[in-house]
Design a protein around this motif. Structure first.
Motif, PDB file in Angstrom:
ATOM      1  N   GLN A  53      17.667 -45.517  28.434  1.00  0.00           N
ATOM      2  CA  GLN A  53      16.782 -45.729  29.579  1.00  0.00           C
ATOM      3  C   GLN A  53      17.004 -44.660  30.647  1.00  0.00           C
ATOM      4  O   GLN A  53      18.128 -44.277  30.933  1.00  0.00           O
ATOM      5  CB  GLN A  53      17.003 -47.115  30.182  1.00  0.00           C
ATOM      6  N   ARG A  54      15.885 -44.200  31.272  1.00  0.00           N
ATOM      7  CA  ARG A  54      16.008 -43.223  32.347  1.00  0.00           C
ATOM      8  C   ARG A  54      14.672 -43.075  33.073  1.00  0.00           C
ATOM      9  O   ARG A  54      13.599 -43.172  32.471  1.00  0.00           O
ATOM     10  CB  ARG A  54      16.441 -41.847  31.821  1.00  0.00           C
ATOM     11  N   ASP A  55      14.745 -42.864  34.379  1.00  0.00           N
ATOM     12  CA  ASP A  55      13.591 -42.490  35.206  1.00  0.00           C
ATOM     13  C   ASP A  55      12.371 -43.380  34.982  1.00  0.00           C
ATOM     14  O   ASP A  55      11.248 -42.909  34.833  1.00  0.00           O
ATOM     15  CB  ASP A  55      13.201 -41.031  34.942  1.00  0.00           C
ATOM     16  N   GLY A  56      12.595 -44.685  34.925  1.00  0.00           N
ATOM     17  CA  GLY A  56      11.474 -45.602  34.747  1.00  0.00           C
ATOM     18  C   GLY A  56      11.064 -45.827  33.307  1.00  0.00           C
ATOM     19  O   GLY A  56      10.162 -46.621  33.030  1.00  0.00           O
ATOM     20  N   ILE A  57      11.693 -45.128  32.376  1.00  0.00           N
ATOM     21  CA  ILE A  57      11.430 -45.332  30.947  1.00  0.00           C
ATOM     22  C   ILE A  57      12.492 -46.287  30.416  1.00  0.00           C
ATOM     23  O   ILE A  57      13.683 -45.987  30.472  1.00  0.00           O
ATOM     24  CB  ILE A  57      11.483 -43.999  30.182  1.00  0.00           C
ATOM     25  N   ASN A  58      12.053 -47.438  29.908  1.00  0.00           N
ATOM     26  CA  ASN A  58      12.984 -48.489  29.507  1.00  0.00           C
ATOM     27  C   ASN A  58      12.915 -48.776  28.014  1.00  0.00           C
ATOM     28  O   ASN A  58      11.920 -48.454  27.347  1.00  0.00           O
ATOM     29  CB  ASN A  58      12.688 -49.777  30.281  1.00  0.00           C
ATOM     30  N   VAL A  59      13.970 -49.385  27.515  1.00  0.00           N
ATOM     31  CA  VAL A  59      13.986 -49.823  26.117  1.00  0.00           C
ATOM     32  C   VAL A  59      12.818 -50.777  25.890  1.00  0.00           C
ATOM     33  O   VAL A  59      12.563 -51.686  26.673  1.00  0.00           O
ATOM     34  CB  VAL A  59      15.324 -50.511  25.783  1.00  0.00           C
ATOM     35  N   GLY A  60      12.086 -50.543  24.810  1.00  0.00           N
ATOM     36  CA  GLY A  60      10.919 -51.363  24.515  1.00  0.00           C
ATOM     37  C   GLY A  60       9.607 -50.725  24.921  1.00  0.00           C
ATOM     38  O   GLY A  60       8.542 -51.148  24.454  1.00  0.00           O
ATOM     39  N   HIS A  61       9.652 -49.701  25.796  1.00  0.00           N
ATOM     40  CA  HIS A  61       8.429 -49.008  26.175  1.00  0.00           C
ATOM     41  C   HIS A  61       7.887 -48.238  24.974  1.00  0.00           C
ATOM     42  O   HIS A  61       8.635 -47.761  24.114  1.00  0.00           O
ATOM     43  CB  HIS A  61       8.694 -48.052  27.337  1.00  0.00           C
ATOM     44  N   VAL A  62       6.582 -48.103  24.939  1.00  0.00           N
ATOM     45  CA  VAL A  62       5.896 -47.488  23.796  1.00  0.00           C
ATOM     46  C   VAL A  62       5.481 -46.060  24.145  1.00  0.00           C
ATOM     47  O   VAL A  62       5.068 -45.777  25.272  1.00  0.00           O
ATOM     48  CB  VAL A  62       4.647 -48.317  23.417  1.00  0.00           C
ATOM     49  N   LEU A  63       5.592 -45.151  23.179  1.00  0.00           N
ATOM     50  CA  LEU A  63       5.137 -43.779  23.362  1.00  0.00           C
ATOM     51  C   LEU A  63       3.610 -43.757  23.317  1.00  0.00           C
ATOM     52  O   LEU A  63       3.002 -44.127  22.317  1.00  0.00           O
ATOM     53  CB  LEU A  63       5.714 -42.878  22.268  1.00  0.00           C
ATOM     54  N   LEU A  64       2.995 -43.306  24.422  1.00  0.00           N
ATOM     55  CA  LEU A  64       1.539 -43.316  24.534  1.00  0.00           C
ATOM     56  C   LEU A  64       0.904 -41.969  24.217  1.00  0.00           C
ATOM     57  O   LEU A  64      -0.188 -41.906  23.661  1.00  0.00           O
ATOM     58  CB  LEU A  64       1.129 -43.759  25.945  1.00  0.00           C
ATOM     59  N   SER A  65       1.590 -40.877  24.570  1.00  0.00           N
ATOM     60  CA  SER A  65       1.014 -39.558  24.309  1.00  0.00           C
ATOM     61  C   SER A  65       2.103 -38.502  24.252  1.00  0.00           C
ATOM     62  O   SER A  65       3.189 -38.664  24.827  1.00  0.00           O
ATOM     63  CB  SER A  65      -0.018 -39.187  25.379  1.00  0.00           C
ATOM     64  N   VAL A  66       1.792 -37.394  23.559  1.00  0.00           N
ATOM     65  CA  VAL A  66       2.672 -36.230  23.454  1.00  0.00           C
ATOM     66  C   VAL A  66       1.873 -35.011  23.904  1.00  0.00           C
ATOM     67  O   VAL A  66       0.844 -34.687  23.298  1.00  0.00           O
ATOM     68  CB  VAL A  66       3.170 -36.029  22.011  1.00  0.00           C
ATOM     69  N   ASN A  67       2.323 -34.393  24.988  1.00  0.00           N
ATOM     70  CA  ASN A  67       1.596 -33.245  25.566  1.00  0.00           C
ATOM     71  C   ASN A  67       0.117 -33.570  25.804  1.00  0.00           C
ATOM     72  O   ASN A  67      -0.770 -32.742  25.544  1.00  0.00           O
ATOM     73  CB  ASN A  67       1.728 -32.013  24.658  1.00  0.00           C
ATOM     74  N   GLY A  68      -0.133 -34.783  26.251  1.00  0.00           N
ATOM     75  CA  GLY A  68      -1.495 -35.196  26.563  1.00  0.00           C
ATOM     76  C   GLY A  68      -2.306 -35.693  25.385  1.00  0.00           C
ATOM     77  O   GLY A  68      -3.435 -36.167  25.559  1.00  0.00           O
ATOM     78  N   SER A  69      -1.754 -35.598  24.173  1.00  0.00           N
ATOM     79  CA  SER A  69      -2.453 -36.057  22.980  1.00  0.00           C
ATOM     80  C   SER A  69      -2.084 -37.516  22.702  1.00  0.00           C
ATOM     81  O   SER A  69      -0.917 -37.817  22.464  1.00  0.00           O
ATOM     82  CB  SER A  69      -2.074 -35.196  21.769  1.00  0.00           C
ATOM     83  N   PRO A  70      -3.064 -38.434  22.736  1.00  0.00           N
ATOM     84  CA  PRO A  70      -2.773 -39.858  22.526  1.00  0.00           C
ATOM     85  C   PRO A  70      -2.104 -40.123  21.190  1.00  0.00           C
ATOM     86  O   PRO A  70      -2.414 -39.470  20.182  1.00  0.00           O
ATOM     87  CB  PRO A  70      -4.157 -40.518  22.590  1.00  0.00           C
ATOM     88  N   VAL A  71      -1.170 -41.088  21.188  1.00  0.00           N
ATOM     89  CA  VAL A  71      -0.442 -41.454  19.972  1.00  0.00           C
ATOM     90  C   VAL A  71      -1.002 -42.763  19.424  1.00  0.00           C
ATOM     91  O   VAL A  71      -1.118 -43.745  20.140  1.00  0.00           O
ATOM     92  CB  VAL A  71       1.062 -41.602  20.254  1.00  0.00           C
ATOM     93  N   THR A  72      -1.356 -42.748  18.144  1.00  0.00           N
ATOM     94  CA  THR A  72      -1.795 -43.955  17.452  1.00  0.00           C
ATOM     95  C   THR A  72      -0.863 -44.184  16.275  1.00  0.00           C
ATOM     96  O   THR A  72      -0.770 -43.328  15.383  1.00  0.00           O
ATOM     97  CB  THR A  72      -3.237 -43.818  16.937  1.00  0.00           C
ATOM     98  N   GLY A  73      -0.155 -45.308  16.299  1.00  0.00           N
ATOM     99  CA  GLY A  73       0.860 -45.528  15.276  1.00  0.00           C
ATOM    100  C   GLY A  73       2.002 -44.546  15.484  1.00  0.00           C
ATOM    101  O   GLY A  73       2.668 -44.560  16.507  1.00  0.00           O
ATOM    102  N   ARG A  74       2.194 -43.632  14.525  1.00  0.00           N
ATOM    103  CA  ARG A  74       3.234 -42.607  14.679  1.00  0.00           C
ATOM    104  C   ARG A  74       2.652 -41.208  14.624  1.00  0.00           C
ATOM    105  O   ARG A  74       3.386 -40.235  14.411  1.00  0.00           O
ATOM    106  CB  ARG A  74       4.333 -42.781  13.630  1.00  0.00           C
TER     107      ARG A  74
END
Length: 217
Positions: A53-74
Motif C-alpha cells: 500500500q502507498r499514496d492512496g493505493i490500497n490492497v484490493g484496489h483494481v488496476l484501471l489503466s496503464v499509461n491511459g489505456s483502459p484495462v479489461t481483465g488482464r
C-alpha cells in the motif's frame, strides 16, 4: 449526511434487495519507476493490488489503466498483457491508475450471507438473554446500522460516521417495504424485491434525508 447504500436480508440470510445510493468513486493515478514496488495479482477477472500500500493505493484496489489505456481483465485496450508490460524495464516510467470498483451482485450476496451468522453470533455472545443482535457497527470511514423485524427480516443502511437518526430511517424503509412489497400480490416472501413503487419511494426518502435530515420523517 451521506447514505451509501441500503440492503435487505431475508430471515434465511439471503439478499433480497440492495441499492447503491451514493458510492464515492475512489481512483488514484501515479507514475512508477522500475522495479514496481507493489505486488499485483490476477483474481476474479481483475488485476488487483495484493501487497504494498502507498499514496492512496490500497490492497484490493483494481488496476484501471496503464499509461491511459483502459484495462479489461488482464489486458490493455491494445491487447497487451498487463504483467508483460510491468515486468519489462524498458516500459518505465509507467503511469498506473488504481481504484476501488463497486461490488458485483454476487459479491453483495456473499456479504449478506456473511452478515447473517455474524448477527446471530452477536446475539449469542450477549450476557443478557434475548439480545437484539447487531444494531450498529462503526468503522473509521462508515457506519452500518441494522433493524430486524419480528419476522427476522433485516434492514441495513450504510452511511458516513456522522449520520444520526438511522433507526428512524430504517423503520421508515420498513414501512415502505410493508406498503409496496408485502402488499404486492405478485411478490413472494424470501424472493428478490422488484417493485417500481418501492424503488421510487425509497429513492425519494433517501434524498429527503440527505437534504433535510430525519426530523420530518
Amino acid at each position: 449526511m451521506v447514505i451509501y447504500g441500503i440492503y435487505i436480508v431475508s430471515k434465511s440470510g439471503g439478499l433480497i434487495y440492495n441499492y447503491d445510493h451514493n458510492i464515492p468513486r475512489v481512483e488514484t493515478e501515479k507514475t512508477f519507476g522500475f522495479p514496481l514496488d507493489i505486488k499485483l495479482q490476477y483474481e476474479n477477472k481483475k488485476v488487483v493490488v495484493a501487497f504494498g500500500q502507498r499514496d492512496g493505493i490500497n490492497v484490493g484496489h483494481v488496476l484501471l489503466s496503464v499509461n491511459g489505456s483502459p484495462v479489461t481483465g488482464r489486458t490493455t485496450e491494445d491487447n497487451r498483457d498487463v504483467f508483460d508490460i510491468i515486468e519489462a524495464k524498458e516500459n518505465y516510467p509507467l503511469s498506473l491508475k488504481f481504484g476501488r470498483v463497486r461490488a458485483t451482485t454476487n459479491e453483495k450476496i456473499v456479504l449478506a450471507s456473511m452478515f447473517y451468522p455474524l448477527f446471530a453470533l452477536a446475539s449469542q455472545l450477549s450476557p443478557i438473554p434475548k439480545s437484539s443482535g447487531i444494531e450498529s457497527l462503526t468503522a473509521d470511514t462508515f457506519k452500518l446500522s441494522c433493524f430486524q423485524t419480528l419476522t427476522g427480516v433485516k434492514f441495513i443502511i450504510v452511511t458516513d460516521t456522522n449520520m444520526q437518526g438511522t433507526d428512524v430511517v430504517l423503520k421508515r424503509i420498513y414501512e415502505l417495504y410493508s406498503d409496496y412489497a408485502l402488499k404486492n400480490p405478485f411478490y413472494s416472501l424470501e424472493m428478490p424485491i422488484r417493485c417500481e413503487l418501492f424503488d421510487t419511494s425509497l429513492h425519494t426518502l433517501l434524498e429527503l434525508v440527505e437534504k433535510s435530515g430525519t426530523a420530518n420523517l
